[in-house]
Design an enzyme around this catalytic site. Structure first.
Site, PDB file in Angstrom:
ATOM      1  N   LEU A  66     -11.112   0.159  -0.680  1.00 49.30           N
ATOM      2  CA  LEU A  66      -9.939  -0.187  -1.477  1.00 49.30           C
ATOM      3  C   LEU A  66      -8.987   0.998  -1.526  1.00 49.30           C
ATOM      4  CD1 LEU A  66     -12.054  -1.639  -4.413  1.00 49.30           C
ATOM      5  CD2 LEU A  66     -10.895  -2.990  -2.654  1.00 49.30           C
ATOM      6  N   CYS A  67      -7.734   0.737  -1.192  1.00 51.02           N
ATOM      7  CA  CYS A  67      -6.687   1.752  -1.340  1.00 51.02           C
ATOM      8  C   CYS A  67      -5.412   1.005  -1.718  1.00 51.02           C
ATOM      9  CB  CYS A  67      -6.528   2.598  -0.074  1.00 51.02           C
ATOM     10  SG  CYS A  67      -6.006   1.718   1.399  1.00 51.02           S
ATOM     11  N   GLY A  68      -4.265   1.619  -1.552  1.00 55.26           N
ATOM     12  CA  GLY A  68      -3.020   0.956  -1.927  1.00 55.26           C
ATOM     13  C   GLY A  68      -2.771  -0.319  -1.145  1.00 55.26           C
ATOM     14  N   ALA A 110      -4.994  -2.582  -3.355  1.00 58.15           N
ATOM     15  CA  ALA A 110      -4.822  -2.779  -4.796  1.00 58.15           C
ATOM     16  C   ALA A 110      -3.363  -2.992  -5.175  1.00 58.15           C
ATOM     17  CB  ALA A 110      -5.390  -1.582  -5.558  1.00 58.15           C
TER      18      ALA A 110
END
EC number: 5.3.1.34
Length: 152
Positions: A66-68, A110
């Site tokens: 999960l990242c931007g 996210a």
């Protein structure tokens, strides 16, 4: 029981916590790879590389990054030979990532999707299994190309 590795950079810590709770409520074992041993904020290349190697080494069956946007994490995870990571922001892509491509790692953004959709996507991906069939030779070809790159 599936053992799941999860990792997030600073842009996705809240989503990581939500997903971790969701997975634990489903009775799954979750190991967090989000933390930098130096105490700094985790950066996505380090998180993705470490998690992908944990999958490759057999410590876990599946990994969630999960990242931007999910893009950077996916790129890094796919640098590890034997790892097939897919960036998914809908349930159909998540299912196909497993059924057609045998992806052991999924990457989500996210800043792109909310927590409820993320749970649906991850649930669809976890419930799907590799179908083999016509997809098996294609996945084998990916492994062939990885081997070629490794020996050039």
């Amino acid at each position: 029981m599936l053992s799941i590795a999860i990792g997030a950079d600073s842009a996705a810590i809240d989503l990581k916590n939500t997903i971790t709770d969701y997975l634990q409520q489903k009775g799954l074992t979750v190991t967090d790879y989000s933390y930098d041993p130096t105490g700094e904020n985790p950066i996505y290349p380090d998180v993705a590389y470490t998690l992908a190697h944990a999958i490759k080494d057999g410590k876990h069956q599946r990994g969630i990054l999960l990242c931007g946007t999910g893009i950077g994490m996916c790129i890094v995870a796919n640098k590890v030979n034997g790892i097939r990571a897919a960036q998914c922001h809908d349930t159909y892509s998540a299912q196909r990532a497993r059924k057609s491509n045998n992806a052991q790692v999924i990457a989500l953004g996210a800043r792109v999707i909310g927590p409820e959709l993320a749970k649906e996507i991850i649930g669809a991906w976890l419930d799907a299994e590799f179908e083999g069939g016509g997809s098996a030779p294609k996945v084998e070809k990916i492994g062939y190309y990885e081997h070629q790159e490794k020996h050039q």
